[in-house]
Design an enzyme around this catalytic site. Structure first.
Site, PDB file in Angstrom:
ATOM      1  N   ARG A  71     -15.148  12.071   7.234  1.00  0.00           N
ATOM      2  CA  ARG A  71     -13.694  12.059   7.394  1.00  0.00           C
ATOM      3  C   ARG A  71     -13.019  13.149   6.560  1.00  0.00           C
ATOM      4  O   ARG A  71     -11.889  12.986   6.104  1.00  0.00           O
ATOM      5  CB  ARG A  71     -13.107  10.688   7.053  1.00  0.00           C
ATOM      6  CG  ARG A  71     -13.520   9.588   8.016  1.00  0.00           C
ATOM      7  CD  ARG A  71     -12.851   8.271   7.688  1.00  0.00           C
ATOM      8  NE  ARG A  71     -13.354   7.201   8.543  1.00  0.00           N
ATOM      9  CZ  ARG A  71     -13.236   5.908   8.265  1.00  0.00           C
ATOM     10  NH1 ARG A  71     -12.638   5.521   7.152  1.00  0.00           N
ATOM     11  NH2 ARG A  71     -13.718   5.002   9.094  1.00  0.00           N
ATOM     12  N   ARG A  97      -6.461  12.477   7.532  1.00  0.00           N
ATOM     13  CA  ARG A  97      -5.130  12.225   6.972  1.00  0.00           C
ATOM     14  C   ARG A  97      -4.965  12.632   5.524  1.00  0.00           C
ATOM     15  O   ARG A  97      -3.840  12.677   5.025  1.00  0.00           O
ATOM     16  CB  ARG A  97      -4.794  10.740   7.132  1.00  0.00           C
ATOM     17  CG  ARG A  97      -4.524  10.346   8.582  1.00  0.00           C
ATOM     18  CD  ARG A  97      -4.342   8.853   8.708  1.00  0.00           C
ATOM     19  NE  ARG A  97      -5.586   8.143   8.479  1.00  0.00           N
ATOM     20  CZ  ARG A  97      -5.674   6.816   8.383  1.00  0.00           C
ATOM     21  NH1 ARG A  97      -4.588   6.079   8.475  1.00  0.00           N
ATOM     22  NH2 ARG A  97      -6.847   6.244   8.190  1.00  0.00           N
ATOM     23  N   ARG A 125      -0.914  16.888  13.716  1.00  0.00           N
ATOM     24  CA  ARG A 125      -1.041  15.702  14.556  1.00  0.00           C
ATOM     25  C   ARG A 125       0.279  14.982  14.792  1.00  0.00           C
ATOM     26  O   ARG A 125       0.329  13.995  15.530  1.00  0.00           O
ATOM     27  CB  ARG A 125      -2.009  14.710  13.896  1.00  0.00           C
ATOM     28  CG  ARG A 125      -3.491  14.923  14.138  1.00  0.00           C
ATOM     29  CD  ARG A 125      -3.986  14.356  15.462  1.00  0.00           C
ATOM     30  NE  ARG A 125      -3.373  13.112  15.839  1.00  0.00           N
ATOM     31  CZ  ARG A 125      -3.722  11.907  15.381  1.00  0.00           C
ATOM     32  NH1 ARG A 125      -4.713  11.787  14.506  1.00  0.00           N
ATOM     33  NH2 ARG A 125      -3.104  10.828  15.794  1.00  0.00           N
ATOM     34  N   ASP A 167     -13.914  10.746  17.781  1.00  0.00           N
ATOM     35  CA  ASP A 167     -13.915   9.327  17.420  1.00  0.00           C
ATOM     36  C   ASP A 167     -15.070   8.674  18.157  1.00  0.00           C
ATOM     37  O   ASP A 167     -15.454   9.115  19.252  1.00  0.00           O
ATOM     38  CB  ASP A 167     -12.598   8.656  17.803  1.00  0.00           C
ATOM     39  CG  ASP A 167     -12.492   7.247  17.228  1.00  0.00           C
ATOM     40  OD1 ASP A 167     -11.982   7.096  16.107  1.00  0.00           O
ATOM     41  OD2 ASP A 167     -12.945   6.291  17.896  1.00  0.00           O
ATOM     42  N   TYR A 195     -17.151  -3.271  19.322  1.00  0.00           N
ATOM     43  CA  TYR A 195     -15.779  -3.013  19.776  1.00  0.00           C
ATOM     44  C   TYR A 195     -15.554  -3.547  21.190  1.00  0.00           C
ATOM     45  O   TYR A 195     -14.508  -4.140  21.482  1.00  0.00           O
ATOM     46  CB  TYR A 195     -15.484  -1.513  19.740  1.00  0.00           C
ATOM     47  CG  TYR A 195     -15.157  -0.990  18.365  1.00  0.00           C
ATOM     48  CD1 TYR A 195     -14.037  -1.439  17.676  1.00  0.00           C
ATOM     49  CD2 TYR A 195     -15.968  -0.039  17.745  1.00  0.00           C
ATOM     50  CE1 TYR A 195     -13.731  -0.972  16.409  1.00  0.00           C
ATOM     51  CE2 TYR A 195     -15.672   0.440  16.479  1.00  0.00           C
ATOM     52  CZ  TYR A 195     -14.552  -0.033  15.818  1.00  0.00           C
ATOM     53  OH  TYR A 195     -14.254   0.431  14.557  1.00  0.00           O
TER      54      TYR A 195
END
Length: 351
Positions: free
Chosen positions: A32, A36, A45, A81, A156
């Site tokens: 990552r 962010r 973004r 992702d 998921y």
């Protein structure tokens, strides 16, 4: 594989360490690292959804490059992702801010599994276009492709989104093993297509994330998960690139995860690297494993912990690990000061 001629990056420290050669310096990258924690990422973004970003080749390229420019890490990891191949195949899902992937119609029955679409390489053309752009921009920096492992994708789909206890997933696994293995078979096929597409486009290594495998016992992992992960690694072996396997909370599974076929086993922060090499066994490289929260504790603590991990890694290599790649024990937290990461890269390169 394709006739693509892969970049020759024999001097890249990341690839050397992953392949059992002696790197010119201790390689470091961060899971990552593109995300962010970077103000340039947040600016780029703004107003653009996560999945929209993942299917925009120019955005994929730019976001992937941002931490390489800023931090000087030894590898880029493709911005994507784990649910991208599911979305590309036609499964109705979205990544909801603050929640994560949410599946419109969860997969609960044999009929649901039978109805699942398969992935065709052209359906991830935006991703592979992004890889080709990156190969032209990265110079001597290797590019890591990645995919979610079949178990994590299954969780998921069955739960309909993130889950703390994976109760519906385990209910299918224990109560209807035939349907379970059929589901993981479909997801294994999708994962292989996704990784091979990235490899054909030019990635220099691949990492398989089994984010939720730590919810399983060792016996259950071996029975219900390992055969499918083994097939993923076997089907991409002919690419001749390093293959990395990583999961969170998987200390008890490290030996079995090493058996799945990866060249490098990622270790989270809960298990020392010297213990990890005992569990994995000799003949594989290790990756990790600074606790991401340490990055908030101040420079002296970060330095002390980085030095401890480097010392443990050297001991692990002496015990039979074929190399070490410095990383976090999970992803960069969003509130992390990017300056701390840059300083950590500089320190690791000196160790």
């Amino acid at each position: 594989m394709s006739t693509y001629t892969r970049r020759q990056l024999s001097d890249a420290p990341f690839l050397a360490a992953a392949s059992g050669a002696a790197p010119a310096r201790r390689p470091v990258w961060f899971m990552r690292q593109a995300g962010r924690s970077l103000p340039e990422y947040r600016e780029l973004r703004a107003g653009i959804g996560m999945l929209q970003s993942c299917f925009d080749p120019e955005l994929v390229c730019e976001i992937t490059l941002q931490p390489v420019r800023r931090h000087g890490v030894d590898a880029a990891i493709l911005f994507s992702d784990i649910v991208v191949p599911l979305k590309a195949a036609g499964i109705d899902l979205d990544i909801v801010p603050g929640v994560g992937p949410v599946v419109t119609s969860p997969v609960r029955t044999a009929a649901d599994i039978q109805a699942l679409p398969r992935l065709r390489p052209e359906e991830v053309g935006a991703v592979t276009d992004g890889v080709r752009l990156l190969v032209g921009e990265l110079g001597q920096t290797p590019l890591i492709g990645f995919a979610g492992a079949p178990f994590t994708l299954a969780s998921y789909l069955v739960e309909g989104g993130p889950s703390k206890h994976h109760e519906r997933t385990k209910a299918m696994m224990y109560g209807d093993p035939a349907s379970w293995h059929a589901l993981l078979g479909v997801l294994t096929d999708i994962t292989i297509v996704f990784l091979r597409a990235q490899l054909d486009a030019g990635v220099d290594a691949v990492q398989l994330f089994d984010s939720w495998a730590g919810a399983l016992s060792l016996a259950d992992y071996r029975r219900y998960v390992l055969p499918h992960s083994e097939r993923v690694f076997a089907e991409v072996a002919d690419a001749g690139v390093p293959r990395i396997h990583f999961g969170v909370g998987t200390g008890e599974l490290l030996g079995a995860m090493g058996e799945a076929g990866a060249d490098v086993v990622g270790v989270d922060w809960r298990v020392p690297l010297t213990e990890a090499v005992r569990r994995v066994g000799p003949g594989k490289a290790l990756q990790g494993n600074l606790d991401p929260s340490v990055l908030f504790a101040g420079a002296p603590v970060v330095e002390a912990e980085a030095r401890r991990i480097a010392d443990e890694a050297d001991s692990a290599v002496a015990m039979g690990a074929t190399g070490h790649i410095f990383n976090l024990g999970h992803g960069v937290l969003p509130e992390t000061d990017p300056g701390v990461l840059t300083a950590l890269v500089e320190l690791v390169h000196e160790l």
